[in-house]
Scaffold this motif. Structure first.
Motif, PDB file in Angstrom:
ATOM      1  N   PHE A 249       0.861  -1.301  -0.005  1.00  0.00           N
ATOM      2  CA  PHE A 249      -0.210   0.062   0.213  1.00  0.00           C
ATOM      3  C   PHE A 249       0.896   1.180  -0.062  1.00  0.00           C
ATOM      4  N   ILE A 250       1.972   1.259   0.847  1.00  0.00           N
ATOM      5  CA  ILE A 250       2.724   2.559   0.949  1.00  0.00           C
ATOM      6  C   ILE A 250       3.519   2.608  -0.615  1.00  0.00           C
ATOM      7  N   ALA A 251       3.729   1.625  -1.233  1.00  0.00           N
ATOM      8  CA  ALA A 251       4.399   1.639  -2.471  1.00  0.00           C
ATOM      9  C   ALA A 251       3.568   2.605  -3.568  1.00  0.00           C
ATOM     10  N   GLN A 252       2.204   1.973  -3.461  1.00  0.00           N
ATOM     11  CA  GLN A 252       1.261   2.545  -4.150  1.00  0.00           C
ATOM     12  C   GLN A 252       0.793   4.161  -3.743  1.00  0.00           C
ATOM     13  N   PRO A 254       3.001   6.348  -1.606  1.00  0.00           N
ATOM     14  CA  PRO A 254       4.141   7.176  -0.727  1.00  0.00           C
ATOM     15  C   PRO A 254       3.631   8.546  -0.359  1.00  0.00           C
ATOM     16  N   GLU A 255       2.743   9.173  -0.866  1.00  0.00           N
ATOM     17  CA  GLU A 255       2.091  10.605  -0.305  1.00  0.00           C
ATOM     18  C   GLU A 255       1.593  10.563   0.767  1.00  0.00           C
ATOM     19  N   TYR A 256       1.072   9.257   1.221  1.00  0.00           N
ATOM     20  CA  TYR A 256       0.374   9.284   2.375  1.00  0.00           C
ATOM     21  C   TYR A 256       1.017   9.092   3.725  1.00  0.00           C
ATOM     22  N   LEU A 257       2.201   8.672   3.655  1.00  0.00           N
ATOM     23  CA  LEU A 257       3.557   8.860   4.765  1.00  0.00           C
ATOM     24  C   LEU A 257       3.693   9.956   5.300  1.00  0.00           C
TER      25      LEU A 257
END
Length: 394
Positions: A249-252, A254-257
């Motif tokens: 999910f993070i790979a898809q 990354p802007e959410y981190l």
């Protein structure tokens, strides 16, 4: 023809190396039941030091917190409980403690959820336990039932594997449903549509400390998203693919981190290395969500909605035993500013066998009952030292 001594020595060495290679493949891996999985030291518990109320803006009880419509000072919040009719006595125990220590001063409403209608006895006795409003809500079937994309055959086979790994509640479909509902559906209930803050309370818990300020107002006025009392390690074999799915999910996205995230807390491999290994990169540290005080706007955000939907489609709530505690904790640790997560060190809380026991003159009953014969085991399961190490005590 005799074989030369150097050749024989070389052959013997090759055989020994091959035997060692086979041993490294077939030998059992390290177990979380041994000391091999505990590399950390038990630092001095800050709760042994005198503690008091948190800093920041605190609002005290006043006439504006009277029951009913006179309570104009209350903000948009509720005490929330998912509970069965047969858990009535345990629920009354929890209510009596929280009413005695806090809510009799502030009279926030209680909202009870169940997947079947509440009995008249449940309603009558819980109403009698508080001066505050009580609400009784039925969970919609579409929120509780197993989703259509879950294979019943695969679920049954998965349960067998979980049971072989001694995972508690593995065969209880209601437990899997509960974890899913608490992870990503409770805040979508129509009864909570216009409610922002909640305090989750379960049956058979204890509250020891007198709290003299409005906890919900503390969250709002000090810009806090989530409050916890206890953080523990989860059973790694209950969530082996949770972190890999999170990594996808993070790979898809990354802007959410969040730039001020708690990734180091979530991925620590030093204190309990076998946990990290068996959970494929996740420390298994999580906030114990049978106590949580939260801002539902975080769960309602597009970030969390996308994350929950990703996990839901992966099927781990049923094919493994993903709990709402690690799901909530990972989301908060990755997608929220860690300074907005607050340790309520002043709220004395017990859900056997775990305690949050402040050293305060308001919590004497908690202090005397704090230490048990299982103290060494409790220290091993306690993930607060890592939270203090990577984040602090804010």
């Amino acid at each position: 023809m005799a074989i030369a001594r150097p050749v024989r020595a070389l052959g013997l060495a090759a055989i020994l190396m091959w035997c060692f290679f086979l041993y490294t493949i077939v030998r059992p891996g390290p177990s979380i039941k041994t000391s091999a999985d505990f590399k950390g030291t038990v630092e001095r518990d800050p709760q042994l030091d005198p503690s008091g109320e948190p800093g920041g803006i605190l609002v005290r009880a006043s006439d504006g917190y009277a029951p009913g419509i006179a309570g104009t000072e209350r903000i948009n919040a509720t005490i929330l409980a998912l509970v069965r009719n047969e858990e009535l006595e345990g629920m009354l125990q929890s209510m009596q403690d929280l009413e005695r220590t806090w809510n009799h001063k502030f009279n926030y409403p209680w909202t009870f959820f169940n997947d079947v209608p509440f009995s008249e006895e449940f309603k009558r006795k819980t109403r009698a336990a508080t001066k505050a409003e009580t609400r009784y809500e039925l969970i919609p079937k579409e929120h509780w039932d197993t989703p259509s994309w879950i294979s019943d055959d695969l679920y049954k086979e998965s349960v067998k594997i979980l049971e072989e790994n001694e995972i508690q509640y593995a065969d209880k479909i209601s437990y899997h449903k509960m974890c899913r509902w608490n992870s990503g559906l409770f805040y979508k209930h129509p009864a909570l549509e216009h409610v922002r803050y909640y305090w989750r309370v379960e049956p058979n818990v204890h509250f020891f400390c007198d709290i003299d300020y409005d906890v919900f107002r503390y969250m709002q006025d000090n810009n806090k998203t989530y409050g916890f009392t206890i953080t523990l390690y989860d059973a790694p074999k209950s969530i082996p693919t949770l972190w890999p799915e999170t990594a996808k999910f993070i790979a898809q996205h990354p802007e959410y981190l969040h730039p001020n995230n708690a990734m180091a807390w979530l991925t620590d491999a030093q204190r309990r290395p076998v946990h990290n290994e068996q959970a494929n990169g996740y420390s298994t540290c999580h906030f114990w969500s049978n106590f949580e005080i939260g801002d539902m706007d975080f769960w309602r955000s597009q970030t969390y909605e996308d994350y929950f939907n990703h996990l839901d489609r992966a099927g781990g709530f049923f094919y493994e035993r993903w709990g709402d505690a690690p799901v909530h904790s990972i989301a908060l640790g990755l997608f929220e500013d860690r300074s907005k997560i607050h340790w309520f060190r002043d709220i004395g809380y017990q859900h056997i066998p775990f305690f949050n026991c402040p050293n305060s003159d308001k919590c004497k009953g908690c202090i005397t009952g704090r230490f048990t014969d299982g103290e060494a085991w409790l220290n091993k399961e306690d993930c607060r030292p890592n939270w203090f190490k990577y984040v602090g005590m804010g």
